[in-house]
Design a protein around this motif. Sequence first.
Motif, PDB file in Angstrom:
ATOM      1  N   TYR A  80       4.037   5.042   3.523  1.00 48.52           N
ATOM      2  CA  TYR A  80       2.614   5.409   3.515  1.00 48.52           C
ATOM      3  C   TYR A  80       1.784   4.275   4.128  1.00 48.52           C
ATOM      4  CZ  TYR A  80      -2.032   6.600   1.759  1.00 48.52           C
ATOM      5  OH  TYR A  80      -3.374   6.878   1.659  1.00 48.52           O
TER       6      TYR A  80
ATOM      7  N   ASP B  63       0.417  12.742   3.386  1.00 47.93           N
ATOM      8  CA  ASP B  63       0.977  13.181   2.107  1.00 47.93           C
ATOM      9  C   ASP B  63       2.483  13.293   2.270  1.00 47.93           C
ATOM     10  OD1 ASP B  63      -1.341  13.348   0.632  1.00 47.93           O
ATOM     11  OD2 ASP B  63      -1.775  15.370   1.302  1.00 47.93           O
TER      12      ASP B  63
ATOM     13  N   MET C 205       1.548  11.522  -5.191  1.00 50.22           N
ATOM     14  CA  MET C 205       2.820  12.072  -4.740  1.00 50.22           C
ATOM     15  C   MET C 205       3.924  11.023  -4.710  1.00 50.22           C
ATOM     16  SD  MET C 205       1.870  15.273  -3.544  1.00 50.22           S
ATOM     17  CE  MET C 205       3.006  15.705  -2.251  1.00 50.22           C
TER      18      MET C 205
ATOM     19  N   PRO D 241      -2.547  11.136  -1.946  1.00 55.62           N
ATOM     20  CA  PRO D 241      -1.139  10.906  -1.613  1.00 55.62           C
ATOM     21  C   PRO D 241      -0.467   9.958  -2.586  1.00 55.62           C
ATOM     22  CG  PRO D 241      -2.552   9.708  -0.116  1.00 55.62           C
ATOM     23  CD  PRO D 241      -3.447  10.577  -0.941  1.00 55.62           C
TER      24      PRO D 241
END
Length: 352
Positions: A197, A179, A20, A17
């Motif tokens: 996150y 993600d 990203m 993740p």
Amino acid sequence: MSRPQEPHRPFFSFGNPFRMISPKGSQLSPRLLSLLNAFEETLAERLRKLHPKDKNDVLSLSWMKYAIESLCETHTDIKSLITDLELPVTDWDEKWIDVYLDISVKLLDICIAFSSELSRLNQGHLLLQCVLHNLESDTPKQFVRARSSLDSWRQQISSKNLRVLNCHSILDNLVESLDLPKVKNSAKGKVLMRAMYGVKVQTVFVCSIFAAAFSGSSKKLLDLEVPKAFLWAQAYSNLQTIVNGEIREIFSSGRFTVLKELEAVDSIVKRLYPMIQDGFEPVEVDAFQHSVSDLRTGAERLSQGLDFLAKEVDVFFKIVLSGRDALLCNLRASSSVGDTMLATNGGEQIVR
């Protein structure tokens, strides 16, 4: 549909993740970098403070209360960060909004499940009060009633809550959503996604612990692998190793319950039950009186701990709900402004 998961398997869905949400390709300004670092350093310190001083603290109601308090603080911090970023809702990507709303409704469902379980556990306090009331008498009939109430208490405590069991599939979905959407051409958006996150990782961690404790199973206890580039990654990794390891050890012992205050009461009940199981006045009077006194103290401590934890879960519920409501209100306000602008734009209609 939830996916099967090995207890010790690191759960890292859909690759990395961090790839990203990293600020690669767009240089963060000193101000944005300062905001991001402050958020991550605060999260790191918060995770370090969650480290139990003693392994016996793990799954105590006081530690669980502190874990929820910590989670409330982090969710409050993300709201403050959004304000500091000066990123209006009109600039939010639709995918960010969809993710936020989806996550928030799942968290509300989890809070409702946890609240129902805490309420169910606390209902057992009434049965324990009946036990204590009956044991104040020295008649065989009252001892029989006390024994019956103890049987009912153990039966109630050992039963399963379907709402809590359903939390496992919700947590699986939350892990899959770690993600976050790609962010293009928005340094502020990348800061927001990176911070979110961290919020999600702490949220999943704490909620998975609660779900394990309340369901009586560590099979769905989550092990998340966090990229080392995050300032809070090491603190999280250390915390996860210590807490999850201790929880698995507790479950492997085959105890009746894993909640420390509840286990303490159960051990007293086991000691007291043989003294009254025949319905006659106990022979060992001193031992009996000590057990009754211990039960009174333990029952009060358990009830108080459940009350405090329930209130903190309710605080978390309100924080999530208020954030969701604020976003929806801003979206409605933005939509109203857009409709007004269209109406005053010479009747020109834009179709997307």
